[in-house]
Scaffold this motif. Structure first.
Motif, short mmCIF file in Angstrom:
data_model
loop_
_atom_site.label_atom_id
_atom_site.label_comp_id
_atom_site.label_asym_id
_atom_site.label_seq_id
_atom_site.Cartn_x
_atom_site.Cartn_y
_atom_site.Cartn_z
N GLY A 1 0.81 -1.21 0.00
CA GLY A 1 0.00 0.00 0.00
C GLY A 1 0.84 1.25 0.00
O GLY A 1 0.53 2.21 0.71
N SER A 2 1.93 1.24 -0.78
CA SER A 2 2.76 2.44 -0.89
C SER A 2 2.51 3.13 -2.23
O SER A 2 2.21 2.48 -3.23
CB SER A 2 4.24 2.10 -0.74
OG SER A 2 4.73 1.35 -1.82
N THR B 1 15.21 -0.30 -3.94
CA THR B 1 14.43 0.76 -4.57
C THR B 1 13.17 0.10 -5.11
O THR B 1 12.81 -1.02 -4.74
CB THR B 1 15.26 1.45 -5.67
OG1 THR B 1 14.55 2.60 -6.15
CG2 THR B 1 15.55 0.51 -6.83
N ASP B 2 12.49 0.76 -6.02
CA ASP B 2 11.33 0.17 -6.69
C ASP B 2 11.82 -0.92 -7.64
O ASP B 2 12.57 -0.64 -8.58
CB ASP B 2 10.60 1.27 -7.46
CG ASP B 2 9.29 0.80 -8.08
OD1 ASP B 2 9.13 -0.42 -8.31
OD2 ASP B 2 8.43 1.66 -8.37
N PRO B 3 11.41 -2.19 -7.44
CA PRO B 3 11.91 -3.26 -8.32
C PRO B 3 11.44 -3.13 -9.76
O PRO B 3 12.00 -3.81 -10.64
CB PRO B 3 11.35 -4.53 -7.66
CG PRO B 3 10.19 -4.07 -6.86
CD PRO B 3 10.52 -2.69 -6.39
N ASN C 1 9.36 -2.79 -2.69
CA ASN C 1 10.24 -1.77 -2.18
C ASN C 1 10.36 -1.69 -0.65
O ASN C 1 10.96 -0.75 -0.12
CB ASN C 1 9.80 -0.40 -2.69
CG ASN C 1 8.33 -0.09 -2.35
OD1 ASN C 1 7.42 -0.92 -2.44
ND2 ASN C 1 8.08 1.15 -2.00
N SER C 2 9.81 -2.65 0.09
CA SER C 2 10.01 -2.74 1.53
C SER C 2 11.42 -3.23 1.82
O SER C 2 11.99 -4.03 1.08
CB SER C 2 9.00 -3.72 2.14
OG SER C 2 9.37 -4.09 3.44
N GLN C 3 11.95 -2.78 2.97
CA GLN C 3 13.27 -3.25 3.41
C GLN C 3 13.19 -4.60 4.12
O GLN C 3 14.18 -5.05 4.71
CB GLN C 3 13.91 -2.22 4.34
CG GLN C 3 13.21 -2.08 5.70
CD GLN C 3 14.04 -1.30 6.72
OE1 GLN C 3 15.26 -1.26 6.65
NE2 GLN C 3 13.35 -0.67 7.66
N THR D 1 10.84 1.86 4.45
CA THR D 1 11.24 1.22 5.70
C THR D 1 10.16 0.29 6.26
O THR D 1 10.47 -0.59 7.07
CB THR D 1 11.57 2.28 6.76
OG1 THR D 1 10.47 3.18 6.88
CG2 THR D 1 12.82 3.05 6.36
N LEU D 2 8.90 0.47 5.88
CA LEU D 2 7.81 -0.28 6.49
C LEU D 2 7.94 -1.77 6.21
O LEU D 2 8.09 -2.19 5.06
CB LEU D 2 6.46 0.22 5.99
CG LEU D 2 6.12 1.68 6.31
CD1 LEU D 2 4.68 1.99 5.92
CD2 LEU D 2 6.35 2.01 7.77
N MET D 3 7.82 -2.61 7.27
CA MET D 3 8.06 -4.05 7.12
C MET D 3 7.34 -4.84 8.23
O MET D 3 7.95 -5.18 9.25
CB MET D 3 9.56 -4.36 7.12
CG MET D 3 10.35 -3.71 8.25
SD MET D 3 12.11 -4.19 8.26
CE MET D 3 12.04 -5.90 8.75
N PRO D 4 6.07 -5.18 8.04
CA PRO D 4 5.40 -6.05 9.00
C PRO D 4 5.96 -7.46 8.91
O PRO D 4 6.40 -7.89 7.84
CB PRO D 4 3.94 -6.00 8.55
CG PRO D 4 4.03 -5.78 7.07
CD PRO D 4 5.23 -4.88 6.87
N ALA D 5 5.94 -8.20 10.00
CA ALA D 5 6.50 -9.55 10.01
C ALA D 5 5.47 -10.56 10.48
O ALA D 5 4.57 -10.25 11.28
CB ALA D 5 7.74 -9.62 10.90
N MET D 6 5.60 -11.78 9.98
CA MET D 6 4.76 -12.90 10.41
C MET D 6 5.61 -14.17 10.30
O MET D 6 6.32 -14.36 9.30
CB MET D 6 3.52 -13.01 9.54
CG MET D 6 2.52 -14.07 9.99
SD MET D 6 1.06 -14.20 8.89
CE MET D 6 0.28 -12.60 9.09
#
Length: 530
Positions: free
Chosen positions: A81-82, A302-304, A254-256, A406-411
Motif C-alpha cells: 500500500g505504498s 528501490t522500486d523493483p 520496495n520494503s526493506q 522502511t515499512l516491514m510487518p513480520a509474520m
C-alpha cells in the motif's frame, strides 16, 4: 519510580487478539470482532482509528504494508500500500537543490496508498462494509478523544514544522494541546464520512482526491488528479526464509523486509543455546548481523520495477554463511548508517478462525510533510523526500516510482499456520527490533510482552548525518555496555524506556491456540483478547 515499573503483564486470549500503539485503536478492532467481523475487518478499523488518534504517526495521507493469512486459503499474502511519485515529479523539479525538502508541500510527492489498501483488504477478505469499519474512526474524529501523551510530546517537539492549515488543527490558537485534553478533528471527520459513503474511488478518482490535488497545485506541489486516479496497490507473494523451523515472512521490495530475513540467515550460524540473553555476545551478534544486511540493502533497495533486486542471492543460505564467517566476535565492524524516518504505527490482529493480519503504516516523519491538504484534514506524507537527487543513486527520483520503504510487518509460521506476528515503529530500527523480538520469543521462550519489555538497542538512525552510534537503554547491564564499547561499538546510553528504540508490539499463538499479546510500555497501546 522503579526501573521495571513500566513492564506489563501479557494479555492472553483463547480466541482473539488485537495489538496496536493506541488503546482506542485496539478497542476499535475488538468492536469489529464482537459485531461479527473477522481479522481483516478489525485490522482496517484499527488502521483507520490510528489515523485519527495517532495523527502524528499515521493518516489517510500516508502508506501501509500488510501481511495477511486467510485460514480458508492457508497461505500468507502481502499487500503493498505504498504510493508512487507523480508523473510530473522529476529531479529537475529540484534543480539547484542538494536534496528534496524534508517538509512542506514540495516534500509530498508520492500518492498516499493506505486508503487503497483498506479497500483491498475488505474486498478480498472482509465481511463488513467500509462504512462499518470506519465508524470508530469517524466517531473519534467528530466527537473527540483524550489526546495521547505521545501526541502531546511530538506536537511540542515538531509543531514548528506544521503548515498554517495543520497548525490550526494540531496547535489551535498556537498552543500545544495538553495530554488528556479533548481533541477534535472536524475536517477529517467530514472527509472520513465522504469516504465511508463513496468508497475507495472517492479518494482516488473523486471528490477527496480532487480537493487534495487542487490544494497541491495552488500551493506549489506536484501531485495531480491523474496521479491519484492511476494509483493501485498490489497483492503479491511475500518473501520468506526458514529459521529454526519457522517460515518467516516479510513484504517484498520496495520494503526493506529482506534485510530482516538476511539478519536471521546470518544468525543461523550461531548457537543461541550457548548465548545468554542480554549478554555481550547476544547484543554484539545481533548488531553485527544487522549491519551486514544493511550494507547490502543500501546498495540495491528501490522500486523493483526500475531496478532488479537480487533476492535469490541475498536470501541464499550459503551467502548468509559466507557473511557470518566475516563477522568478528570481539570487534565491531566500521559500517555507517544513513538517517531515515522513524515515525510509524504497527498493529496486528488474530481472530477466532485463525485469520491473521500484521500491518504497519506511516507518514514518514512526525506529522509527515507538515502540510494538511486544504480543508480535508488530511496530513500529507513526505515519504518521497527519501528519494535521492543523484542520478547515479539506486533510489534516484524518477516519475511514477516507489521509493525505498522502511515499512516491514513480520509474520512467522510453523506447519503452515501463524505463530508470531510482530513489528515496530522506527525506520532503521525496524529490522533491529524485529530481530530482538523473534530471538527472544523463539530462543529464550519469552511471551510477547516480556520480549517487548526487555531492554532494546538501535544502531544508527541519527538525524542529519550518517552515524555509527549504538544506542542502548540504560537497563542493559553496565558490564555489557563496557564490553560493547571495548569492542569498538560507539555506545550511547539512553533512557531506561526510551522512545528512540520505537514502539513494538507482538502476538504469539501457542500449541493450545491461545493468543498472547504484548504492547510497548513506551507508547499508549493495548492488547485486547478474549
Amino acid at each position: 519510580m522503579e526501573e521495571d515499573s513500566l513492564e506489563k503483564k501479557p494479555v492472553i486470549g483463547t480466541k482473539t487478539m488485537v495489538v496496536s500503539p493506541h488503546y482506542l485503536a485496539s478497542a476499535a478492532g475488538a468492536r469489529m470482532l464482537q459485531k461479527g467481523g473477522n481479522a481483516f475487518d478489525a485490522a482496517v478499523a484499527v488502521s483507520a482509528t490510528l489515523a485519527v488518534v495517532y495523527p502524528h504517526m499515521t493518516g489517510l495521507g500516508g502508506d501501509s504494508f500488510w501481511l495477511s493469512y486467510s485460514a480458508a486459503e492457508g497461505k500468507v499474502r502481502a499487500y503493498n500500500g505504498s504510493g508512487r511519485s507523480g508523473y510530473a515529479v522529476r529531479r529537475s523539479c529540484y534543480a539547484g537543490e542538494e536534496a528534496i525538502p524534508r517538509r512542506g508541500v514540495r516534500s509530498a510527492i508520492t500518492v498516499p496508498g493506505m486508503v487503497d489498501s483498506w479497500d483491498a483488504m475488505l474486498r478480498q477478505y472482509g465481511r463488513l462494509s467500509l462504512a462499518e469499519v470506519l465508524e470508530p474512526a469517524i466517531g473519534y474524529a467528530e466527537g473527540g478523544f483524550p489526546l495521547s501523551p505521545d501526541q502531546h510530546i511530538h506536537t511540542r517537539l515538531f509543531g514548528h514544522a506544521l503548515s498554517p492549515e495543520a497548525a490550526a488543527i494540531y496547535m489551535p490558537g498556537g498552543v500545544v494541546p495538553v495530554s488528556g485534553g479533548k481533541f477534535v478533528q472536524q475536517q477529517l471527520a467530514a472527509t472520513l464520512c465522504t469516504l465511508a459513503a463513496g468508497g475507495r474511488d472517492v479518494f482516488y478518482k473523486g471528490e477527496i482526491g480532487a480537493r487534495i490535488c487542487d490544494y497541491m497545485q495552488a500551493s506549489g506541489g506536484y501531485l495531480t488528479r491523474e496521479d491519484f486516479a492511476d494509483h493501485q496497490g498490489s497483492w503479491s507473494d511475500p518473501i520468506h526464509t526458514d529459521y529454526h523451523g519457522l517460515a518467516v515472512y516479510q513484504a517484498p521490495p520496495n520494503s526493506q523486509g529482506f534485510a530482516g530475513l538476511m539478519s536471521l540467515n546470518i544468525l543461523e550460524s550461531f548457537d543461541f543455546g550457548q548465548i545468554e540473553h542480554g549478554s555481550y555476545e547476544y547484543y554484539h551478534l545481533l548488531v553485527e548481523a544487522l549491519k551486514l544486511s544493511f550494507r547490502d540493502r543500501d546498495q540495491v533497495l528501490t522500486d523493483p520495477d526500475f531496478s532488479r533486486i537480487p533476492l535469490e542471492r541475498l536470501l541464499d543460505k550459503g551467502y548468509a554463511r559466507q557473511l557470518a564467517s566475516t563477522l568478528s566476535l570481539d570487534r565491531a565492524a566500521g559500517l555507517v548508517s544513513e538517517p531515515m524516518g522513524r515515525d510509524t504505527a504497527y498493529a496486528a490482529v488474530v481472530d477466532e478462525e485463525g485469520n491473521s493480519v500484521s500491518f504497519i503504516q506511516s507518514l514518514y516523519f512526525e506529522f509527515g510533510s507538515g502540510a494538511v491538504a486544504g480543508d480535508t484534514g488530511i496530513l500529507l506524507q513526505n515519504r518521497g523526500s527519501f528519494f535521492s537527487l543523484d542520478p547515479g543513486h539506486i533510489n534516484t527520483l524518477e516519475p511514477h516510482k516507489r521509493t525505498f520503504h522502511t515499512l516491514m510487518p513480520a509474520m512467522a509460521c510453523r506447519d503452515g499456520r501463524p505463530v508470531y506476528l510482530y513489528g515496530t515503529q522506527g525506520g532503521e530500527g525496524q529490522p533491529q527490533t524485529q530481530t530482538l523480538l523473534l530471538t527472544r520469543m523463539l530462543h529464550y521462550g519469552m511471551n510477547p510482552q516480556a520480549a517487548v519489555d526487555q531492554p532494546r538497542f538501535v544502531w544508527g538512525r541519527t538525524w542529519g548525518e550518517p552515524t555509527q552510534e549504538l544506542k542502548l537503554e540504560s537497563r542493559v547491564d553496565a558490564d555489557v555496555l563496557a564490553g560493547l564499547a571495548a569492542a569498538g561499538h560507539l555506545v550511547r546510553q539512553v533512557d531506561s524506556y526510551d522512545g528512540i528504540v520505537g514502539h513494538a508490539h507482538a502476538i504469539a499463538v501457542d500449541d493450545n491456540g491461545y493468543r498472547s499479546g504484548g504492547t510497548d510500555p513506551r507508547c499508549d497501546g493495548a492488547a485486547i483478547g478474549w
